[in-house]
Design a protein around this motif. Structure first.
Motif, PDB file in Angstrom:
ATOM      1  N   ALA A   1      36.031  37.400  33.184  1.00 21.57           N
ATOM      2  CA  ALA A   1      35.596  36.596  32.037  1.00 21.57           C
ATOM      3  C   ALA A   1      36.765  36.290  31.106  1.00 21.57           C
ATOM      4  O   ALA A   1      36.890  35.164  30.605  1.00 21.57           O
ATOM      5  CB  ALA A   1      34.494  37.332  31.276  1.00 21.57           C
ATOM      6  N   ALA A   2      37.635  37.273  30.871  1.00 21.90           N
ATOM      7  CA  ALA A   2      38.745  37.089  29.937  1.00 21.90           C
ATOM      8  C   ALA A   2      39.750  36.069  30.446  1.00 21.90           C
ATOM      9  O   ALA A   2      40.356  35.333  29.659  1.00 21.90           O
ATOM     10  CB  ALA A   2      39.430  38.420  29.668  1.00 21.90           C
ATOM     11  N   PHE A   3      39.937  36.019  31.770  1.00 28.80           N
ATOM     12  CA  PHE A   3      40.958  35.149  32.344  1.00 28.80           C
ATOM     13  C   PHE A   3      40.365  33.974  33.115  1.00 28.80           C
ATOM     14  O   PHE A   3      41.066  33.331  33.895  1.00 28.80           O
ATOM     15  CB  PHE A   3      41.903  35.966  33.231  1.00 28.80           C
ATOM     16  CG  PHE A   3      42.694  36.992  32.450  1.00 28.80           C
ATOM     17  CD1 PHE A   3      43.727  36.600  31.619  1.00 28.80           C
ATOM     18  CD2 PHE A   3      42.369  38.334  32.518  1.00 28.80           C
ATOM     19  CE1 PHE A   3      44.444  37.530  30.886  1.00 28.80           C
ATOM     20  CE2 PHE A   3      43.074  39.274  31.788  1.00 28.80           C
ATOM     21  CZ  PHE A   3      44.117  38.870  30.967  1.00 28.80           C
ATOM     22  N   GLU A   4      39.087  33.707  32.897  1.00 27.46           N
ATOM     23  CA  GLU A   4      38.404  32.557  33.484  1.00 27.46           C
ATOM     24  C   GLU A   4      38.516  32.549  35.007  1.00 27.46           C
ATOM     25  O   GLU A   4      38.767  31.518  35.630  1.00 27.46           O
ATOM     26  CB  GLU A   4      38.956  31.256  32.886  1.00 27.46           C
ATOM     27  CG  GLU A   4      38.756  31.170  31.372  1.00 27.46           C
ATOM     28  CD  GLU A   4      39.281  29.878  30.776  1.00 27.46           C
ATOM     29  OE1 GLU A   4      40.011  29.151  31.475  1.00 27.46           O
ATOM     30  OE2 GLU A   4      38.950  29.582  29.622  1.00 27.46           O
ATOM     31  N   GLY A   5      38.332  33.722  35.587  1.00 29.02           N
ATOM     32  CA  GLY A   5      38.297  33.844  37.034  1.00 29.02           C
ATOM     33  C   GLY A   5      36.886  34.139  37.498  1.00 29.02           C
ATOM     34  O   GLY A   5      35.911  33.919  36.775  1.00 29.02           O
ATOM     35  N   THR A   6      36.785  34.655  38.708  1.00 26.25           N
ATOM     36  CA  THR A   6      35.489  35.072  39.242  1.00 26.25           C
ATOM     37  C   THR A   6      35.583  36.544  39.622  1.00 26.25           C
ATOM     38  O   THR A   6      36.657  37.039  40.001  1.00 26.25           O
ATOM     39  CB  THR A   6      35.082  34.263  40.478  1.00 26.25           C
ATOM     40  OG1 THR A   6      35.978  34.575  41.570  1.00 26.25           O
ATOM     41  CG2 THR A   6      35.133  32.765  40.199  1.00 26.25           C
ATOM     42  N   VAL A   7      34.467  37.237  39.544  1.00 25.09           N
ATOM     43  CA  VAL A   7      34.436  38.643  39.919  1.00 25.09           C
ATOM     44  C   VAL A   7      34.805  38.802  41.390  1.00 25.09           C
ATOM     45  O   VAL A   7      35.494  39.749  41.779  1.00 25.09           O
ATOM     46  CB  VAL A   7      33.051  39.250  39.623  1.00 25.09           C
ATOM     47  CG1 VAL A   7      32.955  40.673  40.174  1.00 25.09           C
ATOM     48  CG2 VAL A   7      32.785  39.253  38.117  1.00 25.09           C
ATOM     49  N   GLU A   8      34.371  37.852  42.223  1.00 28.40           N
ATOM     50  CA  GLU A   8      34.659  37.935  43.664  1.00 28.40           C
ATOM     51  C   GLU A   8      36.158  37.933  43.929  1.00 28.40           C
ATOM     52  O   GLU A   8      36.644  38.621  44.844  1.00 28.40           O
ATOM     53  CB  GLU A   8      33.993  36.777  44.403  1.00 28.40           C
ATOM     54  CG  GLU A   8      32.482  36.848  44.456  1.00 28.40           C
ATOM     55  CD  GLU A   8      31.808  36.508  43.123  1.00 28.40           C
ATOM     56  OE1 GLU A   8      30.645  36.902  42.944  1.00 28.40           O
ATOM     57  OE2 GLU A   8      32.457  35.874  42.249  1.00 28.40           O
ATOM     58  N   GLN A   9      36.924  37.159  43.151  1.00 30.74           N
ATOM     59  CA  GLN A   9      38.381  37.147  43.301  1.00 30.74           C
ATOM     60  C   GLN A   9      39.023  38.365  42.661  1.00 30.74           C
ATOM     61  O   GLN A   9      39.945  38.965  43.213  1.00 30.74           O
ATOM     62  CB  GLN A   9      38.960  35.886  42.666  1.00 30.74           C
ATOM     63  CG  GLN A   9      38.675  34.606  43.408  1.00 30.74           C
ATOM     64  CD  GLN A   9      39.304  33.405  42.714  1.00 30.74           C
ATOM     65  OE1 GLN A   9      39.785  33.497  41.593  1.00 30.74           O
ATOM     66  NE2 GLN A   9      39.293  32.269  43.379  1.00 30.74           N
ATOM     67  N   THR A  10      38.539  38.720  41.484  1.00 32.38           N
ATOM     68  CA  THR A  10      39.204  39.740  40.667  1.00 32.38           C
ATOM     69  C   THR A  10      38.981  41.155  41.184  1.00 32.38           C
ATOM     70  O   THR A  10      39.900  41.992  41.138  1.00 32.38           O
ATOM     71  CB  THR A  10      38.703  39.632  39.210  1.00 32.38           C
ATOM     72  OG1 THR A  10      39.050  38.345  38.703  1.00 32.38           O
ATOM     73  CG2 THR A  10      39.306  40.704  38.342  1.00 32.38           C
ATOM     74  N   HIS A  11      37.793  41.444  41.665  1.00 38.42           N
ATOM     75  CA  HIS A  11      37.458  42.811  42.054  1.00 38.42           C
ATOM     76  C   HIS A  11      38.448  43.394  43.072  1.00 38.42           C
ATOM     77  O   HIS A  11      38.963  44.512  42.873  1.00 38.42           O
ATOM     78  CB  HIS A  11      36.024  42.876  42.573  1.00 38.42           C
ATOM     79  CG  HIS A  11      35.455  44.260  42.640  1.00 38.42           C
ATOM     80  ND1 HIS A  11      35.831  45.177  43.601  1.00 38.42           N
ATOM     81  CD2 HIS A  11      34.552  44.898  41.840  1.00 38.42           C
ATOM     82  CE1 HIS A  11      35.172  46.307  43.409  1.00 38.42           C
ATOM     83  NE2 HIS A  11      34.396  46.169  42.350  1.00 38.42           N
ATOM     84  N   PRO A  12      38.752  42.700  44.173  1.00 38.22           N
ATOM     85  CA  PRO A  12      39.697  43.294  45.137  1.00 38.22           C
ATOM     86  C   PRO A  12      41.124  43.395  44.613  1.00 38.22           C
ATOM     87  O   PRO A  12      41.937  44.135  45.174  1.00 38.22           O
ATOM     88  CB  PRO A  12      39.614  42.357  46.347  1.00 38.22           C
ATOM     89  CG  PRO A  12      39.055  41.086  45.826  1.00 38.22           C
ATOM     90  CD  PRO A  12      38.165  41.455  44.681  1.00 38.22           C
ATOM     91  N   TRP A  13      41.443  42.661  43.540  1.00 39.26           N
ATOM     92  CA  TRP A  13      42.776  42.804  42.931  1.00 39.26           C
ATOM     93  C   TRP A  13      42.839  44.053  42.062  1.00 39.26           C
ATOM     94  O   TRP A  13      43.793  44.828  42.134  1.00 39.26           O
ATOM     95  CB  TRP A  13      43.118  41.565  42.109  1.00 39.26           C
ATOM     96  CG  TRP A  13      44.355  41.727  41.268  1.00 39.26           C
ATOM     97  CD1 TRP A  13      44.420  41.836  39.911  1.00 39.26           C
ATOM     98  CD2 TRP A  13      45.705  41.826  41.741  1.00 39.26           C
ATOM     99  NE1 TRP A  13      45.725  41.995  39.495  1.00 39.26           N
ATOM    100  CE2 TRP A  13      46.533  41.992  40.607  1.00 39.26           C
ATOM    101  CE3 TRP A  13      46.287  41.783  43.002  1.00 39.26           C
ATOM    102  CZ2 TRP A  13      47.920  42.121  40.695  1.00 39.26           C
ATOM    103  CZ3 TRP A  13      47.672  41.909  43.093  1.00 39.26           C
ATOM    104  CH2 TRP A  13      48.468  42.076  41.955  1.00 39.26           C
ATOM    105  N   VAL A  14      41.833  44.304  41.246  1.00 39.36           N
ATOM    106  CA  VAL A  14      41.908  45.420  40.296  1.00 39.36           C
ATOM    107  C   VAL A  14      41.502  46.755  40.914  1.00 39.36           C
ATOM    108  O   VAL A  14      41.983  47.814  40.487  1.00 39.36           O
ATOM    109  CB  VAL A  14      41.061  45.142  39.034  1.00 39.36           C
ATOM    110  CG1 VAL A  14      41.532  43.864  38.353  1.00 39.36           C
ATOM    111  CG2 VAL A  14      39.567  45.083  39.327  1.00 39.36           C
ATOM    112  N   ALA A  15      40.624  46.750  41.915  1.00 38.31           N
ATOM    113  CA  ALA A  15      40.065  48.000  42.425  1.00 38.31           C
ATOM    114  C   ALA A  15      41.125  48.990  42.919  1.00 38.31           C
ATOM    115  O   ALA A  15      41.018  50.194  42.635  1.00 38.31           O
ATOM    116  CB  ALA A  15      39.048  47.707  43.528  1.00 38.31           C
TER     117      ALA A  15
END
Length: 255
Positions: free
Chosen positions: A139-153
């Motif tokens: 939400a903060a960086f105007e992305g999607t959870v589907e993209q972001t989750h495997p990056w941050v996990a």
């Protein structure tokens, strides 16, 4: 070499160190890290160019065909898109210039800590928080959870990675990540992904999270902090903590 030039070169090197740590963290996920003539490469194994990065140390020596071959073999042979950072002013005759990444640096003796405002609490994000963390980051960086989750996990519980979660009156509203690397630039900490939900901004939460991370990692022996502000407002925020702007990096894509 002037002091300013030496600091910029160390920041460039520390930037590469942090990205190398990201690549090594993801070796089992189709990523990796390697040094080739004139460049250090990392890959997350994810199909997004911003997370597959080369740091050019001597752009004139780079064999772009060798770099292409390395990235073509990532993600279990499916290949990934990628980009390259080179120090401002370098000649790089490949791809298209995309943007200039700003760099800022902080030495421990210039650090000015800030405290969280009333109602704001900052602590280590726990493995159980990964879904919440990914949601806030997206939400903060105007992305999607589907993209972001495997990056941050993969950051959760990884050596050298500290993930922070901020709450406002008990509601999770902010995230940030520190990478504490001890590589070519020595013990340095990179601050990345400082993001706050829209309704919780302008309360000093981003600065307080950054300060909290810096206190932890300076206490662990880091001798330089670095980050990449994406706006003048962000640069002003970090300047209040003692950061100064240094020469940036030119980012190339379509390679």
């Amino acid at each position: 070499m002037s002091g300013a030039s030496a600091l910029a070169e160390r920041v460039w090197s520390a930037h590469g160190d942090a990205w190398q740590a990201e690549g090594r963290l993801r070796q089992s996920r189709g990523g990796g890290a390697v040094a080739l003539p004139g460049i250090r490469l990392m890959s997350s194994g994810l199909p997004h160019a911003q997370w597959n990065n080369g740091d050019g140390t001597d752009p004139a020596r780079v064999d772009v065909e060798a770099v292409r071959a390395w990235y073509a073999a990532r993600a279990y042979g499916d290949g990934v898109p990628w980009g390259v950072c080179v120090p401002v002013g370098s000649q790089f005759a490949h791809g298209q210039h995309v943007f200039r990444k700003r760099c800022m640096a902080l030495l421990p003796d210039r650090f000015r800590a800030v405290r969280a405002s009333p109602g704001v609490s900052i602590g280590d994000a726990l493995p159980a928080d990964v879904d919440t963390f990914a949601r806030i980051d997206a939400a903060a960086f105007e992305g999607t959870v589907e993209q972001t989750h495997p990056w941050v996990a993969p950051h959760f519980g990884a050596t050298g990675f500290i993930v922070a979660l901020a709450t406002l009156d008990g509601e999770p509203v902010g995230v940030a990540t520190a990478i504490h690397a001890d590589d070519r630039a020595g013990q340095c900490v990179g601050i990345f992904g400082v993001g706050v939900l829209g309704h919780a901004r302008r309360r000093g939460i981003g600065g307080a999270m950054t300060s909290w991370l810096l206190e932890k990692v300076f206490a662990q022996g880091a001798t330089l902090a670095h980050l990449n502000p994406d706006s003048d407002a962000a640069a002003r925020l970090y300047a209040r903590l003692g950061f100064i702007e240094t020469a940036g990096l030119d980012v190339y894509g379509d390679l």
